[in-house]
Design an enzyme around this catalytic site. Structure first.
Site, PDB file in Angstrom:
ATOM      1  N   SER A   1      18.931  41.510 -42.515  1.00 33.62           N
ATOM      2  CA  SER A   1      19.893  40.858 -41.638  1.00 33.62           C
ATOM      3  C   SER A   1      19.970  41.518 -40.260  1.00 33.62           C
ATOM      4  O   SER A   1      19.027  41.446 -39.485  1.00 33.62           O
ATOM      5  CB  SER A   1      21.265  40.827 -42.327  1.00 33.62           C
ATOM      6  OG  SER A   1      22.175  40.013 -41.645  1.00 33.62           O
TER       7      SER A   1
ATOM      8  N   LYS B   1      16.201  38.396 -44.557  1.00 31.02           N
ATOM      9  CA  LYS B   1      17.433  37.595 -44.543  1.00 31.02           C
ATOM     10  C   LYS B   1      17.740  37.196 -43.105  1.00 31.02           C
ATOM     11  O   LYS B   1      18.254  37.982 -42.321  1.00 31.02           O
ATOM     12  CB  LYS B   1      18.618  38.361 -45.127  1.00 31.02           C
ATOM     13  CG  LYS B   1      19.911  37.538 -45.143  1.00 31.02           C
ATOM     14  CD  LYS B   1      21.098  38.353 -45.596  1.00 31.02           C
ATOM     15  CE  LYS B   1      22.382  37.511 -45.541  1.00 31.02           C
ATOM     16  NZ  LYS B   1      22.714  37.070 -44.174  1.00 31.02           N
TER      17      LYS B   1
ATOM     18  N   ASP C   1       9.572  42.485 -30.444  1.00 33.02           N
ATOM     19  CA  ASP C   1       9.176  41.346 -29.607  1.00 33.02           C
ATOM     20  C   ASP C   1       9.253  41.676 -28.118  1.00 33.02           C
ATOM     21  O   ASP C   1       8.439  41.206 -27.321  1.00 33.02           O
ATOM     22  CB  ASP C   1      10.074  40.143 -29.894  1.00 33.02           C
ATOM     23  CG  ASP C   1       9.620  39.358 -31.120  1.00 33.02           C
ATOM     24  OD1 ASP C   1       8.640  39.790 -31.774  1.00 33.02           O
ATOM     25  OD2 ASP C   1      10.241  38.323 -31.427  1.00 33.02           O
TER      26      ASP C   1
END
Length: 424
Positions: free
Chosen positions: A289, A314, A300
Site C-alpha cells: 500500500s 495492494k 519512477d
C-alpha cells in the site's frame, strides 16, 4: 418539401429516442424495486425461520457485512468495536499481536509483522498463511473477523497455525498478546560511511513530521537509506508527504475510480522538499500500500535505487464512510497509479536490484594473507593503534554495527549503492 420531411423524420427519431430512454429508466427502476423486494423477503424469511433467534438489527448488520466482504478483500462493515479499533490503530497504539494481514489468493496472509511486537519476536514472517486461529479455520474469514480473534486483553494467549513456503507441514505458534505501541519512524547512523538509516514501520499520522526531523538532524549525511521492508502501509497523505521530502516536483500518485469527478492527483510541493542526498529504498513482500506508493514513485521519478524483493501488490484505495457516529463502511473507491501510469494492484513494485534476504557471503575457508599473518609484522604498531571513539553494540543504539550490516545483505547492498551514487 424535402426539408419538411427531414424535419419530420428528425422529430420522429427524437420521440423514439426519448421513449427508449424513458423505457430504459422505467425498466431500471422496476429492476431496483424487484431486487429490494427480494432482499426484504430474504431478511423476513431469515428472521422468522432461522434456527436461532436473531433480532432484525443484527440481521441487517450481517447483511451489510456480507455485502461489503463480497465486493473485495479490503471493503468491510465496521461495527462499533471495529470502528473504534481502527481509529486507535491509526494513532499508533493498539492491543494484539502486532500482525498486519490481508487476503491473498483467497488465503489469510501475513503482510508483515510489526517490529518488536509479540508476533515479530515469535518468528511470524511476511507471506505466512494463517490457517487457523485458536483452532478455528480461517477459510472464508474476513480480515476484520480474523483481526478481532487475534486482538484481546494483554497477557492472554493466542495460538495460530501457520503455513510457510519451504516448510513441509503447518506448525503452531503460541503468542501472548500485548499492548502494541508502534514507533513509526526510527533513525540510526551508519557511521563508518556517514549514511542516515531511516526505518519506517507503518504510515501513521506522524511519519512525515518525524522523518523530516531526522533528516534535518543529519544534514551532512552522505546518503539516506529508507527501509520500508515489512511496512504494511497506512495513511495516503503520509506516503505523499514522505515522498515529497525527497522530490521537488512531479506527480507522486494518482487515484482513479468509477466517478471521474472524484479522480485525484497528488503532486509534490516545492516547499516540502528538503534533501537531494543519494537515496536507496529497501522493500520486500511485506511492503504494501503506502510503502509501494513511496518506493514506486521514487523509482519512477528516478530519485532512488529500489533494492530487495517484489512488494505485496495492494494498489486499491479505501475510504472510511461513517454510517453514524459509531459505525462506518470501509469501501474501495479507486485504484492507485504511480507517476509512470502503472498500477501496483496485484503486481507490486519490482526492485531495481533484486536481493533476497540473508547474510553477506563470507568464504572463511578461502586462503588469504594479511599483514598480521606475516612473521615480521609491525606488532608494536598493531598494539598501539586503536580506532578513535570505538563503539560496541551496547555502547550506542543509534548506530548500525558492522555485524548488523553483514547479517543483512539487502542493507549491505543499499550501502554499496549509496557509495556508487556518490561517485561523480
Amino acid at each position: 418539401m424535402k426539408s419538411s420531411k427531414i424535419l419530420q423524420l428528425a422529430g420522429f427519431i427524437s420521440v423514439i429516442t426519448a421513449s427508449a430512454i424513458a423505457l430504459n429508466a422505467q425498466t431500471t427502476q422496476d429492476s431496483r424495486i424487484e431486487a429490494l423486494a427480494k432482499l426484504t423477503k430474504t431478511i423476513a424469511v431469515v428472521e422468522k425461520h432461522y434456527v436461532d433467534d436473531i433480532n432484525f438489527t443484527e440481521i441487517v448488520n450481517k447483511t451489510i457485512s456480507g455485502l461489503l466482504s463480497n465486493l473485495d478483500a479490503h471493503s468491510a462493515y465496521l461495527d462499533e468495536k471495529a470502528f473504534k479499533d481502527m481509529m486507535i490503530q491509526t494513532k499508533g497504539e493498539f492491543g494484539g499481536l502486532g500482525i498486519t494481514v490481508g487476503i491473498k489468493d483467497g488465503a489469510l496472509t501475513v503482510i508483515a509483522p510489526i517490529d518488536d511486537t509479540p508476533a515479530y519476536k515469535a518468528g511470524v514472517k511476511a507471506g505466512d498463511v494463517i490457517l487457523r486461529i485458536n483452532g478455528e479455520s480461517t477459510i472464508n474469514t474476513t480480515i476484520d473477523e480474523a483481526v478481532n480473534k487475534m486482538r484481546g486483553k494483554p497477557n492472554t494467549p493466542v495460538e495460530i497455525t501457520i503455513v510457510r513456503q519451504g516448510e513441509k507441514k503447518p506448525f503452531d505458534l503460541k503468542i501472548i498478546r500485548d499492548i502494541i505501541t508502534v514507533e513509526s519512524v526510527q533513525a540510526k547512523m551508519i557511521e563508518d560511511d556517514n549514511i542516515l538509516y531511516l526505518r519506517v514501520t507503518n504510515f501513521d499520522q506522524h511519519v512525515t513530521k518525524k522523518a523530516r526531523e531526522f533528516i534535518k538532524k543529519y544534514p551532512k549525511a552522505s546518503g539516506i537509506i529508507l527501509d520500508l521492508r515489512n511496512n504494511p502501509g497506512g495513511l495516503l497523505n503520509q506516503a505523499v508527504g514522505l515522498t515529497n521530502l525527497f522530490v521537488e516536483s512531479g506527480v507522486i500518485v494518482s487515484q482513479k475510480g468509477r466517478d471521474k469527478n472524484e479522480d485525484e492527483i497528488h503532486s509534490a510541493q516545492k516547499g516540502n522538499f528538503i534533501t537531494n542526498a543519494p537515496l536507496a529504498v529497501l522493500i520486500n513482500g511485506g511492503s504494501a500500500s503506502a510503502s509501494e506508493i513511496v518506493s514506486g514513485a521514487l523509482q519512477d521519478l528516478k530519485r532512488a535505487v529500489v533494492i530487495g524483493e517484489n512488494s505485496f501488490g495492494k494498489g486499491s484505495v479505501q475510504v472510511i464512510m461513517p454510517v453514524d457516529q459509531k459505525e462506518a463502511l470501509r469501501l474501495t473507491v479507486a485504484r492507485y497509479y504511480l507517476p509512470s501510469g502503472r498500477t501496483i494492484q496485484a503486481v507490486g513494485v519490482t526492485p531495481d536490484i533484486v536481493v533476497y534476504p540473508g547474510k553477506v557471503p563470507n568464504d572463511e575457508s578461502g586462503f588469504n594473507i594479511k599483514e598480521a599473518d606475516l612473521k615480521q609484522h609491525l606488532e608494536g604498531e598493531l598494539n598501539k593503534i586503536e580506532p578513535k571513539n570505538k563503539k560496541t553494540d551496547k555502547d550506542d543504539k543509534n548506530t548500525i554495527t558492522q555485524k548488523q550490516i553483514y547479517d543483512d545483505i539487502q542493507l549491505k547492498t543499499a550501502i554499496d549503492s549509496i557509495k556508487v551514487l556518490n561517485i561523480k
